[in-house]
Design an enzyme around this catalytic site. Structure first.
Site, PDB file in Angstrom:
ATOM      1  N   ARG A   1     -15.709  32.572  31.961  1.00 46.60           N
ATOM      2  CA  ARG A   1     -14.567  32.782  32.866  1.00 46.60           C
ATOM      3  C   ARG A   1     -15.055  32.760  34.311  1.00 46.60           C
ATOM      4  O   ARG A   1     -14.381  32.292  35.217  1.00 46.60           O
ATOM      5  CB  ARG A   1     -13.827  34.092  32.542  1.00 46.60           C
ATOM      6  CG  ARG A   1     -12.691  34.399  33.508  1.00 46.60           C
ATOM      7  CD  ARG A   1     -11.616  35.344  32.942  1.00 46.60           C
ATOM      8  NE  ARG A   1     -12.172  36.442  32.184  1.00 46.60           N
ATOM      9  CZ  ARG A   1     -12.764  37.528  32.715  1.00 46.60           C
ATOM     10  NH1 ARG A   1     -12.845  37.658  34.025  1.00 46.60           N
ATOM     11  NH2 ARG A   1     -13.250  38.473  31.935  1.00 46.60           N
TER      12      ARG A   1
ATOM     13  N   TYR B   1       8.026  21.469  44.386  1.00 47.41           N
ATOM     14  CA  TYR B   1       8.026  21.352  42.917  1.00 47.41           C
ATOM     15  C   TYR B   1       8.785  22.530  42.275  1.00 47.41           C
ATOM     16  O   TYR B   1       8.623  23.677  42.699  1.00 47.41           O
ATOM     17  CB  TYR B   1       6.574  21.316  42.421  1.00 47.41           C
ATOM     18  CG  TYR B   1       6.454  21.231  40.929  1.00 47.41           C
ATOM     19  CD1 TYR B   1       6.745  20.056  40.248  1.00 47.41           C
ATOM     20  CD2 TYR B   1       6.063  22.342  40.178  1.00 47.41           C
ATOM     21  CE1 TYR B   1       6.651  19.985  38.868  1.00 47.41           C
ATOM     22  CE2 TYR B   1       5.958  22.276  38.797  1.00 47.41           C
ATOM     23  CZ  TYR B   1       6.262  21.093  38.154  1.00 47.41           C
ATOM     24  OH  TYR B   1       6.175  21.030  36.785  1.00 47.41           O
TER      25      TYR B   1
ATOM     26  N   ASP C   1       0.789  21.133  48.487  1.00 46.66           N
ATOM     27  CA  ASP C   1       0.682  20.563  47.145  1.00 46.66           C
ATOM     28  C   ASP C   1       0.469  19.063  47.346  1.00 46.66           C
ATOM     29  O   ASP C   1       1.366  18.355  47.809  1.00 46.66           O
ATOM     30  CB  ASP C   1       1.976  20.860  46.370  1.00 46.66           C
ATOM     31  CG  ASP C   1       1.903  20.411  44.917  1.00 46.66           C
ATOM     32  OD1 ASP C   1       1.188  19.430  44.636  1.00 46.66           O
ATOM     33  OD2 ASP C   1       2.581  21.031  44.076  1.00 46.66           O
TER      34      ASP C   1
ATOM     35  N   LYS D   1      -1.550  15.213  36.608  1.00 47.78           N
ATOM     36  CA  LYS D   1      -0.912  13.978  37.065  1.00 47.78           C
ATOM     37  C   LYS D   1      -1.976  12.918  37.377  1.00 47.78           C
ATOM     38  O   LYS D   1      -2.655  12.478  36.477  1.00 47.78           O
ATOM     39  CB  LYS D   1      -0.006  14.297  38.261  1.00 47.78           C
ATOM     40  CG  LYS D   1       0.875  15.537  38.045  1.00 47.78           C
ATOM     41  CD  LYS D   1       1.904  15.369  36.942  1.00 47.78           C
ATOM     42  CE  LYS D   1       2.586  16.658  36.527  1.00 47.78           C
ATOM     43  NZ  LYS D   1       3.202  17.431  37.578  1.00 47.78           N
TER      44      LYS D   1
HETATM   45  C1  PLP Z   1       3.485  18.738  37.759  1.00 47.98           C
HETATM   46  C2  PLP Z   1       3.431  19.314  39.104  1.00 47.98           C
HETATM   47  C3  PLP Z   1       3.039  20.640  39.304  1.00 47.98           C
HETATM   48  C4  PLP Z   1       2.729  21.575  38.154  1.00 47.98           C
HETATM   49  O1  PLP Z   1       1.618  21.182  37.455  1.00 47.98           O
HETATM   50  P1  PLP Z   1       1.364  21.559  35.912  1.00 47.98           P
HETATM   51  O2  PLP Z   1       0.043  20.947  35.647  1.00 47.98           O
HETATM   52  O3  PLP Z   1       2.496  20.978  35.140  1.00 47.98           O
HETATM   53  O4  PLP Z   1       1.354  23.036  35.821  1.00 47.98           O
HETATM   54  C5  PLP Z   1       2.964  21.108  40.603  1.00 47.98           C
HETATM   55  N1  PLP Z   1       3.269  20.320  41.646  1.00 47.98           N
HETATM   56  C6  PLP Z   1       3.657  19.041  41.494  1.00 47.98           C
HETATM   57  C7  PLP Z   1       3.982  18.229  42.688  1.00 47.98           C
HETATM   58  C8  PLP Z   1       3.759  18.490  40.234  1.00 47.98           C
HETATM   59  O5  PLP Z   1       4.158  17.232  40.087  1.00 47.98           O
END
Ligand code: PLP
Length: 376
Positions: free
Chosen positions: A46, A98, A170, A195
Site C-alpha cells: 500500500r 466530469y 482533470d 481512458k
Molecule cells: C472517466 C473519467 C473520470 C473518472 O475516471 P474512472 O477511471 O472512471 O474513475 C474522471 N474524469 C474524466 C474526464 C473522465 O472521463
C-alpha cells in the site's frame, strides 16, 4: 530528448534486477526485511510497490512533474486529491466537470463541510466572482465533457495566484501527450488512466501529478492512509498502454478530425463540437495551451429519433460509456454520463436528447463514417 522518445525511455522501462524490457508485475503485498535496523525501500505494497512506482515515475516524467501517484480509478485519484482539503474550505469547480467529480463534491465532500461553487469556467469573471475568503482551490477540466468547451488555463492560474489558491485540472481528455497543465502553472493534474493512458478498455486507474513538495506529501498521506492505490497488475496494464500513447493519440485524433469535418457537411447534423474545427469557440485558445485537439467529438442530430436510430443500428461503434480506447465508442450523454443531472440543468448546459458523443478509435475512418449512417 524529444517527447515521443521520452514516452518509451524515461528510466522506467527496464527492470533493474533482470534487465527485462518491462517492469514485472510485482504481485506481492509485503517484503522480507533482511536488516530490521535498516529501512527497506519497499516494506508494504500500500505504501510502495515497484510496479506501481514505475508507473508513477512514468506519468510524472510525461507530465513534467516532480511527483506522481497512481490510484485504483480516476475517481479514486480525484477523491484522494480533494481529501487534502479541510472542513470549511471552499472549492470553485467547472459546472461541466466530469459527472463523478460533480457528484463527489456536491454530495460526498459537502457532507464533511467542503463547499463547492460550480461556475462556467470559460468565463474568468464568473470564476473570480465565486472566490470567497474560504476558497482554497479552483478545479478545471479542459476540454470539458461533452461539449468540449475550452478553459483559459493560464488565465485561471493567474487568477488563482492573485488569491493564493491551488489550481487543479482533470487532464483526461487531452492526455499528457497533448497537454501539460503543470507547464502552464497548474498545481495538480489528475487523469482517469482508464481512458487514453490505458487506452484498451481493459483496466481502471487514475493518476495525480504535482511539482509542489507540500502538495505531494499531502497527496501521499491520503494515498497511503485512504489506501485507494492501484494494484500491480493494473499498474502494469496502464504502463503498457502508455507505450503506444503517441501512436494512438495521433491516429485517433486524425480520424476524429476527419469525422468532425464530415459530420459538419451532413444535412441530418445540426451542430458539431470539436475544438479542432476552426469555428469552435475555443479553437484559438486550445492551440495556445495544447498541442492537439484530442479524439472526442460531440454532435447533435436534427431530430431525436435520428440520434436513437444511429445508436440502434451501429455495428462497429460500441454504444457505451467511457472513451479513449482503441475501439470507437458512441455515448448518449443524457442517459449515460449526465443522466443524474436534472433535465432543466442539462438543457441549460446544452446537453440535449439529440446529442451524441464519439470517442474515435483506431478502426478505418471510412468504416466508422459508413457505420454512423446505417440507421438513417
Ligand atoms: C472517466 C473519467 C473520470 C473518472 O475516471 P474512472 O477511471 O472512471 O474513475 C474522471 N474524469 C474524466 C474526464 C473522465 O472521463
Amino acid at each position: 530528448m524529444k517527447y515521443s522518445t521520452l514516452i518509451l525511455h524515461n528510466g522506467n522501462e527496464v527492470d533493474p534486477h533482470t534487465g527485462a524490457l518491462s517492469i514485472p508485475i510485482y504481485q506481492a503485498s509485503t517484503y522480507h526485511q533482511s536488516d530490521i535496523d535498516q529501512s527497506n525501500q519497499y516494506f508494504y505494497s500500500r505504501v510502495g510497490n515497484p510496479t506501481r512506482e514505475a508507473l508513477e515515475k512514468t506519468i510524472a516524467a510525461l507530465e513534467n512533474a516532480g511527483y506522481g501517484f497512481a490510484f485504483s480509478s480516476g475517481m479514486a485519484a480525484i477523491s484522494s486529491v480533494l481529501a487534502i482539503f479541510e472542513q470549511g474550505d471552499h472549492v470553485v469547480a467547472a459546472e461541466d466537470i466530469y459527472g463523478g467529480s460533480y457528484g463527489i463534491l456536491s454530495r460526498f465532500y459537502a457532507k464533511f463541510g467542503l463547499d463547492t461553487t460550480f461556475v462556467d469556467m470559460t468565463r474568468l469573471e464568473e470564476v473570480e466572482k465565486a472566490i470567497r475568503p474560504s476558497t482554497k482551490a479552483i478545479f478545471m477540466e479542459s476540454p470539458s465533457n461533452p461539449l468540449l468547451k475550452i478553459t483559459d488555463i493560464s488565465g485561471v492560474v493567474k487568477l488563482a495566484q492573485k488569491y493564493g489558491l491551488i489550481t487543479m485540472i482533470d487532464n483526461t481528455f487531452m492526455s499528457p501527450y497533448f497537454q501539460h497543465p503543470l507547464d502552464l502553472g497548474v498545481d495538480i493534474a489528475v487523469h482517469s488512466a482508464t481512458k487514453f493512458l490505458g487506452g484498451h478498455s481493459d483496466v481502471l486507474g487514475g493518476v495525480a501529478v504535482t511539482n509542489s513538495e507540500d502538495l505531494a506529501s499531502a497527496i501521499r498521506a491520503v494515498q497511503i492512509g485512504f489506501g485507494a492505490i492501484l494494484g500491480p497488475q493494473d499498474a502494469w496494464l496502464v504502463q503498457r498502454g502508455i507505450k503506444t500513447l503517441r501512436a494512438r493519440m495521433e491516429l485517433q485524433q486524425r480520424s476524429a478530425m476527419t469525422i468532425a469535418e464530415w459530420l459538419r457537411q451532413q444535412n441530418w447534423v445540426e451542430q458539431v463540437y470539436y475544438p479542432g474545427l476552426t469555428d469552435h469557440p475555443g479553437h484559438e485558445l486550445i492551440q495556445e495551451q495544447a498541442s492537439g485537439f484530442g479524439a472526442v467529438v460531440s454532435f447533435t442530430t436534427d431530430r431525436i429519433e435520428r440520434a436513437k436510430a444511429i445508436m440502434k443500428h451501429v455495428q462497429i461503434w460500441s454504444v457505451a460509456v467511457s472513451l479513449g480506447g482503441v475501439e470507437s465508442i458512441l455515448s448518449y450523454p443524457v442517459r449515460m454520463s449526465h443522466a443524474y443531472v436534472p433535465r432543466e440543468e442539462r438543457e441549460r448546459l446544452g446537453i440535449t436528447e439529440n446529442l451524441l458523443r464519439l470517442s474515435v478509435g483506431l478502426e478505418d475512418v471510412e468504416d466508422l463514417m459508413e457505420d454512423l449512417v446505417q440507421g438513417l
